[in-house]
Design a protein around this motif. Structure first.
Motif, mmCIF file in Angstrom:
data_model
loop_
_atom_site.group_PDB
_atom_site.id
_atom_site.type_symbol
_atom_site.label_atom_id
_atom_site.label_comp_id
_atom_site.label_asym_id
_atom_site.label_seq_id
_atom_site.Cartn_x
_atom_site.Cartn_y
_atom_site.Cartn_z
ATOM 1 N N SER A 25 0.833 -1.214 0.000
ATOM 2 C CA SER A 25 0.000 0.000 0.000
ATOM 3 C C SER A 25 0.862 1.256 0.000
ATOM 4 O O SER A 25 0.479 2.279 -0.561
ATOM 5 C CB SER A 25 -0.872 0.065 1.254
ATOM 6 O OG SER A 25 -1.672 -1.066 1.371
ATOM 7 N N SER A 60 -1.372 -7.895 -4.289
ATOM 8 C CA SER A 60 -1.514 -6.455 -4.140
ATOM 9 C C SER A 60 -2.285 -6.065 -2.890
ATOM 10 O O SER A 60 -3.382 -6.549 -2.637
ATOM 11 C CB SER A 60 -2.223 -5.869 -5.356
ATOM 12 O OG SER A 60 -2.354 -4.463 -5.182
ATOM 13 N N SER A 61 -1.703 -5.168 -2.138
ATOM 14 C CA SER A 61 -2.409 -4.515 -1.036
ATOM 15 C C SER A 61 -3.151 -3.322 -1.623
ATOM 16 O O SER A 61 -3.113 -3.088 -2.820
ATOM 17 C CB SER A 61 -1.408 -4.008 0.008
ATOM 18 O OG SER A 61 -0.606 -5.059 0.454
ATOM 19 N N GLY A 62 -3.784 -2.573 -0.751
ATOM 20 C CA GLY A 62 -4.381 -1.319 -1.200
ATOM 21 C C GLY A 62 -5.886 -1.282 -1.173
ATOM 22 O O GLY A 62 -6.484 -0.238 -1.416
ATOM 23 N N ALA A 63 -6.531 -2.432 -0.882
ATOM 24 C CA ALA A 63 -8.001 -2.420 -0.867
ATOM 25 C C ALA A 63 -8.510 -1.530 0.273
ATOM 26 O O ALA A 63 -9.394 -0.687 0.076
ATOM 27 C CB ALA A 63 -8.532 -3.834 -0.699
ATOM 28 N N ILE A 64 -7.920 -1.699 1.434
ATOM 29 C CA ILE A 64 -8.391 -0.929 2.593
ATOM 30 C C ILE A 64 -8.061 0.555 2.403
ATOM 31 O O ILE A 64 -8.915 1.426 2.582
ATOM 32 C CB ILE A 64 -7.773 -1.481 3.896
ATOM 33 C CG1 ILE A 64 -8.227 -2.935 4.100
ATOM 34 C CG2 ILE A 64 -8.144 -0.612 5.089
ATOM 35 C CD1 ILE A 64 -7.578 -3.660 5.251
ATOM 36 N N ALA A 65 -6.827 0.823 1.960
ATOM 37 C CA ALA A 65 -6.418 2.217 1.747
ATOM 38 C C ALA A 65 -7.329 2.905 0.729
ATOM 39 O O ALA A 65 -7.732 4.058 0.910
ATOM 40 C CB ALA A 65 -4.966 2.267 1.286
ATOM 41 N N ASN A 145 -5.112 -10.873 -3.231
ATOM 42 C CA ASN A 145 -5.135 -10.105 -1.987
ATOM 43 C C ASN A 145 -5.764 -10.981 -0.915
ATOM 44 O O ASN A 145 -6.372 -12.016 -1.224
ATOM 45 C CB ASN A 145 -5.930 -8.805 -2.169
ATOM 46 C CG ASN A 145 -5.677 -7.788 -1.045
ATOM 47 O OD1 ASN A 145 -4.915 -8.037 -0.105
ATOM 48 N ND2 ASN A 145 -6.323 -6.638 -1.143
ATOM 49 N N GLU A 146 -5.613 -10.586 0.319
ATOM 50 C CA GLU A 146 -6.339 -11.300 1.368
ATOM 51 C C GLU A 146 -7.807 -10.912 1.261
ATOM 52 O O GLU A 146 -8.153 -9.784 0.918
ATOM 53 C CB GLU A 146 -5.786 -10.929 2.747
ATOM 54 C CG GLU A 146 -6.536 -11.631 3.871
ATOM 55 C CD GLU A 146 -5.633 -12.186 4.961
ATOM 56 O OE1 GLU A 146 -4.636 -11.528 5.283
ATOM 57 O OE2 GLU A 146 -5.939 -13.285 5.482
ATOM 58 N N ASP A 148 -10.091 -9.654 2.904
ATOM 59 C CA ASP A 148 -10.226 -8.934 4.179
ATOM 60 C C ASP A 148 -11.664 -8.852 4.685
ATOM 61 O O ASP A 148 -11.902 -8.844 5.886
ATOM 62 C CB ASP A 148 -9.693 -7.502 4.028
ATOM 63 C CG ASP A 148 -8.198 -7.477 3.758
ATOM 64 O OD1 ASP A 148 -7.452 -8.048 4.560
ATOM 65 O OD2 ASP A 148 -7.777 -6.897 2.737
ATOM 66 N N ASP A 159 -1.100 -9.987 6.963
ATOM 67 C CA ASP A 159 -0.352 -9.005 6.185
ATOM 68 C C ASP A 159 0.035 -9.634 4.854
ATOM 69 O O ASP A 159 0.181 -10.847 4.749
ATOM 70 C CB ASP A 159 0.896 -8.547 6.949
ATOM 71 C CG ASP A 159 1.890 -9.670 7.077
ATOM 72 O OD1 ASP A 159 2.661 -9.881 6.145
ATOM 73 O OD2 ASP A 159 1.866 -10.379 8.101
ATOM 74 N N ASN A 160 0.189 -8.768 3.867
ATOM 75 C CA ASN A 160 0.404 -9.283 2.516
ATOM 76 C C ASN A 160 1.836 -9.742 2.242
ATOM 77 O O ASN A 160 2.086 -10.383 1.235
ATOM 78 C CB ASN A 160 -0.042 -8.243 1.486
ATOM 79 C CG ASN A 160 -1.545 -8.307 1.249
ATOM 80 O OD1 ASN A 160 -2.252 -9.038 1.941
ATOM 81 N ND2 ASN A 160 -2.033 -7.556 0.273
ATOM 82 N N VAL A 222 0.587 -2.608 6.791
ATOM 83 C CA VAL A 222 0.384 -3.440 7.950
ATOM 84 C C VAL A 222 1.731 -3.848 8.539
ATOM 85 O O VAL A 222 1.950 -3.810 9.739
ATOM 86 C CB VAL A 222 -0.425 -4.704 7.572
ATOM 87 C CG1 VAL A 222 -0.596 -5.603 8.776
ATOM 88 C CG2 VAL A 222 -1.769 -4.297 7.004
HETATM 89 N N1 GLU Z 1 -5.013 -6.727 2.500
HETATM 90 C C1 GLU Z 1 -4.807 -5.373 2.857
HETATM 91 C C2 GLU Z 1 -5.369 -4.425 1.801
HETATM 92 O O1 GLU Z 1 -5.556 -4.777 0.693
HETATM 93 C C3 GLU Z 1 -3.352 -5.013 3.009
HETATM 94 C C4 GLU Z 1 -2.549 -5.831 3.945
HETATM 95 C C5 GLU Z 1 -1.069 -5.411 3.894
HETATM 96 O O2 GLU Z 1 -0.760 -4.354 3.352
HETATM 97 O O3 GLU Z 1 -0.234 -6.155 4.356
HETATM 98 O O4 GLU Z 1 -5.611 -3.278 2.063
#
Ligand code: GLU
Length: 379
Positions: A25, A60-65, A145-146, A148, A159-160, A222
């Motif tokens: 992210s 890829s992270s970034g879903a929450i952001a 992605n996880e 979440d 964490d990713n 994270v």
């Molecule tokens: N899965 C989370 C997301 O997409 C991010 C987890 C991480 O950055 O480690 O926002």
């Protein structure tokens, strides 16, 4: 010396065919929303590498952001529910960003959302592997992605970085690349001390490596460096080298894949676990803990022996026969992971006894060993 290091770099990337790239992210959405130029640039590099014969998997992270900005959640820490809601909103947008960026390069992307639970169940693990293989054969880019939105504490990876390491073992990658906002691991926190030196290569991940990593994470990230070292360790035990590098620099992926001296390369461990043991060590979460006496600790860690009931001094948590457990020394330090032949209730009755007494006490016997060496991994 310099030549040696560059040889190690070149060797680590020689013959690499399948690469897992984790995008954090902190580089994709440093201000809490995806940076416009980032994904098109990433897609250009990834597509070009694929054109040259590499298979690429993105985590890829970034879903929450992405989601939190959209639904107006303020900066600062979020509750679990807020994160789950933000991820539900953000993930769609995130994948749309990837779809758009890759379609310009004539590549399709596939969204794959995983939880720890998916990987802990051997059947689902193998199933996910099959699907990913198929996507790769068809030249499609999996963007993982996880999941979440549905993942609670018990079933999430968290964490990713660690997710990317698990994905690397899942797809049997040749290289794991963690793209972040620092140029690799440093001997001290580069954000706090000016003279911090980058560590170009880590041959062996040990306590010193963990200390250098500290435990700091960014506002939207994270993990920080600690989870990167954890991830690199998992990959290393599976025979996969990891490079942690600065993803803000446009040409970084090409440089990493050419074996240039950027970021930190973590070398694979000298003794690599086979696929099933990787799964025992990393993909399943222990349900409980068995504490061993000093003799059993030595037998298990130094001589590769099975754990017998006579070596057990304490049983913590409730677990069933077949569950994953962690094996700890008398001070509580985790030494190994394994699949137990006895549930916790049985074990409470036979701990400290000789194997020959199991049947008389329980009325049945599954095995002489509590954890057989074939189902045991020393960490
Ligand atoms: N899965 C989370 C997301 O997409 C991010 C987890 C991480 O950055 O480690 O926002």
């Amino acid at each position: 010396m310099v030549k040696d290091l560059s040889d190690v770099r070149k060797t680590a990337v020689r013959g690499v065919r399948r690469v897992v790239v984790k995008v954090g992210s902190s580089i994709l959405a440093p201000e809490g929303r995806p940076k416009a130029a980032f994904l098109p640039r990433l897609a250009a590099v990834v597509a070009r590498q694929m054109g040259q014969g590499l298979e690429m998997v993105l985590v890829s992270s970034g879903a929450i952001a992405t989601g939190r900005a959209l639904i107006g959640l303020a900066r600062g820490s979020l509750s679990v529910q807020d994160k789950q809601a933000a991820a539900a909103v953000g993930q769609g947008l995130l994948i749309e960003g990837y779809r758009r960026a890759f379609s310009r390069r004539l590549r399709k992307v596939a969204q794959v959302l995983l939880t720890h639970d998916d990987l802990a169940d051997r059947r689902r693990f193998l199933n996910a592997r099959c699907t990913l293989q198929l996507l790769l054969q068809r030249g499609i880019v999996p963007v993982i992605n996880e999941n979440d939105t549905v993942s609670t504490e018990e079933i999430r990876v968290g964490d990713n970085d660690n997710l990317a390491a698990l994905v690397s073992t899942l797809v049997e990658a040749d290289l794991l690349v963690l793209l972040t906002n620092t140029n690799g691991l440093h001997d001290r926190d580069p954000g706090r001390s000016e003279g911090a030196q980058r560590i170009p290569i880590v041959m062996n991940i040990d306590e010193g490596t963990e200390k250098a990593a500290g435990s700091t994470a960014g506002v939207f990230s994270v993990g920080g460096m600690a989870t990167k070292v954890e991830a690199a360790r998992k990959a290393a035990r599976s025979g996969i080298p990891t490079v942690v590098a600065d993803g803000r620099s446009p040409g970084i992926l090409d440089e990493v894949l050419r074996g240039e001296d950027v970021g930190t390369l973590f070398q694979p461990a000298p003794r690599v676990l086979d696929g099933r043991k990787q799964w025992i060590a990393f993909s399943i979460k222990p349900r409980g803990r068995i504490v061993l006496d000093a003799g059993a600790c030595r037998a298990v860690t130094e001589h590769g022996r099975s754990l017998l009931p006579s070596g057990v001094i304490r049983v913590e948590g409730e677990f069933e026969r077949g569950d994953a457990v962690s094996l700890a020394d008398p001070s509580g330090r985790d030494l190994a992971r394994g699949l137990t032949n006895y549930g916790s209730l049985d074990l409470l009755r036979i701990k400290g006894l000789r194997s020959s007494a199991i049947e008389a006490v329980l009325g049945y016997k599954f095995a002489d060993e509590i954890v057989h060496r074939n189902n045991l991994v020393v960490l």
